[in-house]
Scaffold this motif. Structure first.
Motif, PDB file in Angstrom:
ATOM      1  N   ASP A  14      46.999  34.534  45.082  1.00  0.00           N
ATOM      2  CA  ASP A  14      47.585  35.244  46.395  1.00  0.00           C
ATOM      3  C   ASP A  14      46.407  35.787  47.359  1.00  0.00           C
ATOM      4  N   GLU A  15      46.645  35.514  48.607  1.00  0.00           N
ATOM      5  CA  GLU A  15      45.643  35.703  49.703  1.00  0.00           C
ATOM      6  C   GLU A  15      45.367  37.295  49.723  1.00  0.00           C
ATOM      7  N   GLN A  16      45.997  38.080  49.105  1.00  0.00           N
ATOM      8  CA  GLN A  16      45.536  39.470  49.122  1.00  0.00           C
ATOM      9  C   GLN A  16      44.496  39.701  48.344  1.00  0.00           C
ATOM     10  N   LEU A  17      44.430  38.981  47.125  1.00  0.00           N
ATOM     11  CA  LEU A  17      43.318  38.863  46.097  1.00  0.00           C
ATOM     12  C   LEU A  17      41.985  38.686  46.602  1.00  0.00           C
ATOM     13  N   VAL A  18      42.194  37.497  47.536  1.00  0.00           N
ATOM     14  CA  VAL A  18      40.975  37.021  48.170  1.00  0.00           C
ATOM     15  C   VAL A  18      40.492  38.113  49.284  1.00  0.00           C
ATOM     16  N   HIS A  19      41.159  38.839  50.182  1.00  0.00           N
ATOM     17  CA  HIS A  19      40.814  40.041  50.914  1.00  0.00           C
ATOM     18  C   HIS A  19      39.994  40.889  49.986  1.00  0.00           C
ATOM     19  N   GLY A  20      40.353  41.431  48.927  1.00  0.00           N
ATOM     20  CA  GLY A  20      39.944  42.374  48.205  1.00  0.00           C
ATOM     21  C   GLY A  20      38.583  41.858  47.120  1.00  0.00           C
ATOM     22  N   GLN A  21      38.635  40.600  47.166  1.00  0.00           N
ATOM     23  CA  GLN A  21      37.731  39.888  45.936  1.00  0.00           C
ATOM     24  C   GLN A  21      38.270  40.510  44.688  1.00  0.00           C
ATOM     25  N   GLY A  22      39.757  40.550  44.517  1.00  0.00           N
ATOM     26  CA  GLY A  22      40.259  41.296  43.365  1.00  0.00           C
ATOM     27  C   GLY A  22      41.086  42.411  43.836  1.00  0.00           C
ATOM     28  N   LEU A  23      41.421  43.355  43.038  1.00  0.00           N
ATOM     29  CA  LEU A  23      42.272  44.373  43.487  1.00  0.00           C
ATOM     30  C   LEU A  23      41.514  45.314  44.212  1.00  0.00           C
ATOM     31  N   ASP A  24      41.919  45.701  45.403  1.00  0.00           N
ATOM     32  CA  ASP A  24      41.465  46.810  46.490  1.00  0.00           C
ATOM     33  C   ASP A  24      42.438  47.262  47.302  1.00  0.00           C
ATOM     34  N   HIS A  25      43.713  47.797  46.509  1.00  0.00           N
ATOM     35  CA  HIS A  25      44.779  47.792  47.559  1.00  0.00           C
ATOM     36  C   HIS A  25      45.472  49.267  47.154  1.00  0.00           C
ATOM     37  N   ASN A  26      46.033  49.908  47.829  1.00  0.00           N
ATOM     38  CA  ASN A  26      46.890  51.078  48.018  1.00  0.00           C
ATOM     39  C   ASN A  26      48.179  50.691  47.545  1.00  0.00           C
ATOM     40  N   PHE A  27      48.686  51.174  46.253  1.00  0.00           N
ATOM     41  CA  PHE A  27      49.974  51.356  45.757  1.00  0.00           C
ATOM     42  C   PHE A  27      50.746  52.202  46.204  1.00  0.00           C
ATOM     43  N   VAL A  28      51.974  52.334  46.409  1.00  0.00           N
ATOM     44  CA  VAL A  28      52.957  53.237  46.698  1.00  0.00           C
ATOM     45  C   VAL A  28      53.583  53.857  45.340  1.00  0.00           C
ATOM     46  N   VAL A  29      53.171  55.125  44.894  1.00  0.00           N
ATOM     47  CA  VAL A  29      53.663  55.685  43.841  1.00  0.00           C
ATOM     48  C   VAL A  29      54.930  56.323  43.920  1.00  0.00           C
ATOM     49  N   ARG A  30      55.733  55.929  42.933  1.00  0.00           N
ATOM     50  CA  ARG A  30      57.039  56.116  43.007  1.00  0.00           C
ATOM     51  C   ARG A  30      57.313  57.633  42.602  1.00  0.00           C
ATOM     52  N   ALA A  80      34.399  44.828  42.667  1.00  0.00           N
ATOM     53  CA  ALA A  80      34.088  43.764  43.072  1.00  0.00           C
ATOM     54  C   ALA A  80      32.296  43.674  43.476  1.00  0.00           C
ATOM     55  N   HIS A  81      32.194  44.656  44.315  1.00  0.00           N
ATOM     56  CA  HIS A  81      31.002  44.904  44.970  1.00  0.00           C
ATOM     57  C   HIS A  81      29.670  45.279  43.911  1.00  0.00           C
ATOM     58  N   PHE A  82      29.837  45.427  42.824  1.00  0.00           N
ATOM     59  CA  PHE A  82      28.959  45.792  41.780  1.00  0.00           C
ATOM     60  C   PHE A  82      28.114  44.403  41.582  1.00  0.00           C
ATOM     61  N   ASP A  83      27.107  44.477  41.831  1.00  0.00           N
ATOM     62  CA  ASP A  83      25.818  43.154  41.835  1.00  0.00           C
ATOM     63  C   ASP A  83      24.670  43.238  40.907  1.00  0.00           C
ATOM     64  N   GLY A  84      24.670  44.419  39.957  1.00  0.00           N
ATOM     65  CA  GLY A  84      23.333  44.306  39.261  1.00  0.00           C
ATOM     66  C   GLY A  84      22.350  45.444  40.049  1.00  0.00           C
ATOM     67  N   THR A  85      22.699  45.997  41.110  1.00  0.00           N
ATOM     68  CA  THR A  85      21.737  46.824  41.807  1.00  0.00           C
ATOM     69  C   THR A  85      21.873  48.343  41.399  1.00  0.00           C
ATOM     70  N   ALA A 145      22.540  47.579  34.135  1.00  0.00           N
ATOM     71  CA  ALA A 145      22.848  47.301  35.358  1.00  0.00           C
ATOM     72  C   ALA A 145      24.390  46.677  35.278  1.00  0.00           C
ATOM     73  N   TYR A 146      24.995  47.384  36.523  1.00  0.00           N
ATOM     74  CA  TYR A 146      26.520  46.937  36.629  1.00  0.00           C
ATOM     75  C   TYR A 146      26.740  45.789  37.368  1.00  0.00           C
ATOM     76  N   GLY A 147      27.422  44.987  36.611  1.00  0.00           N
ATOM     77  CA  GLY A 147      27.909  43.631  37.386  1.00  0.00           C
ATOM     78  C   GLY A 147      29.254  43.777  37.895  1.00  0.00           C
ATOM     79  N   PRO A 148      29.740  42.823  38.522  1.00  0.00           N
ATOM     80  CA  PRO A 148      31.046  42.613  38.991  1.00  0.00           C
ATOM     81  C   PRO A 148      32.258  43.446  37.961  1.00  0.00           C
ATOM     82  N   ARG A 149      33.132  44.197  38.414  1.00  0.00           N
ATOM     83  CA  ARG A 149      34.310  44.638  37.610  1.00  0.00           C
ATOM     84  C   ARG A 149      33.644  45.659  36.592  1.00  0.00           C
ATOM     85  N   ALA A 150      32.538  46.270  36.722  1.00  0.00           N
ATOM     86  CA  ALA A 150      31.900  47.104  35.521  1.00  0.00           C
ATOM     87  C   ALA A 150      32.900  48.177  35.358  1.00  0.00           C
TER      88      ALA A 150
END
Length: 335
Positions: free
Chosen positions: A228-244, A277-282, A290-295
């Protein structure tokens, strides 16, 4: 105007049966959430090894976010016919309140007890470009197996406001690796797609047939592997869900491979699901890892991103004479 000059933060521990919550005054941030079960004490919240990091640049880790959680397009909005420009800190856009958001502030302890603390902050008129002098509090309270977060704010003239907490969870233990084996369920039939800058397009899209259909528990690794292109935008999930629904109700359930489960309830219309997605070990955590991606995964109960620029999104306007009040709870259990 507020200063982001580092001040040594105060650490506060709140204790109830089954858990210990550590909060630091810098950013009114959650640093640790210790859960006690048959395996002993396990920290399920990502946090900085050095508390001073929260005072310098905590990277939103566990922080109280304001004045406006998430993104504002072109760092501006129009309210009552007047355009307001916010300090941009993500390209041309404003993220989490601008260049000097509430996550960078030294909050004041207003009230404290063994199981609760109320932290306060004054944000003057024009702070980061937002109109109105704002007084805000966040109260953390612990009960057996439960954390409750209450937000309150008043302002002397109309502004926009969306407060949230930016804790990253790993129910298998902070520093234990990616959260891919966690199962996530979200009470949402729709989400708000973004463009490549992670700004909402204005569309409210049905989750059916997409990786964003989390209405039943779904392994995060499987959701992230979707095409899904949306997962490319967020490098994974980085999206607002509409809570029921409305009012204080179920938002999400997260379950780790350990069997630990987190149930989130909130009265906010949305929840930002972000898989880190932004965690890169720093960033080095409280365990020295050290936190890696999706820690960790953030589940930020919120008003919709960029709502002031989309008239059909739920309003985030707060006017003089009104009181902003919002509650989010985290309930932690184990199979």
């Amino acid at each position: 105007m507020p200063s982001s000059a580092p001040t040594t933060p105060t650490s506060i521990e709140l204790v109830a049966d089954g858990l210990v919550l550590e909060v630091v005054t810098a950013g009114a941030a959650v640093r640790r959430l210790l859960v006690t079960d048959a395996e002993g004490d396990t920290n399920v919240a990502l946090g900085h090894a050095d508390p001073m990091t929260y005072a310098a640049d905590g990277g939103y880790l566990g922080a109280t976010i304001g004045r406006y959680g998430n993104r504002l397009s072109r760092a501006r909005f129009t309210l009552d016919g007047v355009e307001h420009t916010i300090t941009a800190n993500e390209g041309d856009n404003a993220l989490h309140g601008g260049l000097d958001g509430f996550d960078r502030r030294a909050w004041t302890v207003q009230e404290q007890g063994p199981s609760h603390v109320r932290l306060a902050l004054h944000s003057p008129d024009g702070d980061q470009g937002f109109p109105g002098a704002l007084d805000v509090t966040v109260t953390y309270r612990v009960e057996p197996d439960l954390v409750r977060i209450d937000y309150s704010a008043t302002v002397d003239r109309a502004t926009v406001l969306s407060l949230t907490n930016h804790t990253y969870f790993n129910l298998d233990g902070e520093g234990s690796g990616p959260v891919d084996e966690h199962d996530l369920a979200v009470s949402a039939d729709a989400f708000t797609p973004t463009d490549a800058q992670l700004l909402p397009t204005g569309e409210v899209r049905d989750v059916t047939g997409t990786p964003f259909d989390l209405r039943r528990p779904t392994r995060l690794g499987d959701a992230l592997a979707g095409d899904d292109e949306q997962l490319v935008h967020g490098q994974g999930l980085d999206h607002n869900f509409v809570v029921r629904g409305t009012g204080l109700r179920h938002v999400a359930t997260l379950r780790g491979a350990s069997g630990r489960t987190l149930v989130i309830e909130s009265d906010q219309p949305g929840v930002q699901v972000y898989t880190g997605a932004h965690f890169d070990g720093t960033v080095v955590g409280t365990s020295g890892t050290a936190y890696g991606p999706r820690a960790g995964i953030a589940l930020e109960t919120q008003g919709f991103p960029d709502a002031p620029n989309h008239a059909h999104f739920p309003s985030t306007v707060l006017r003089a004479g009104e009181t902003y009040a919002s509650t989010t709870t985290w309930r932690l259990t184990r199979d």
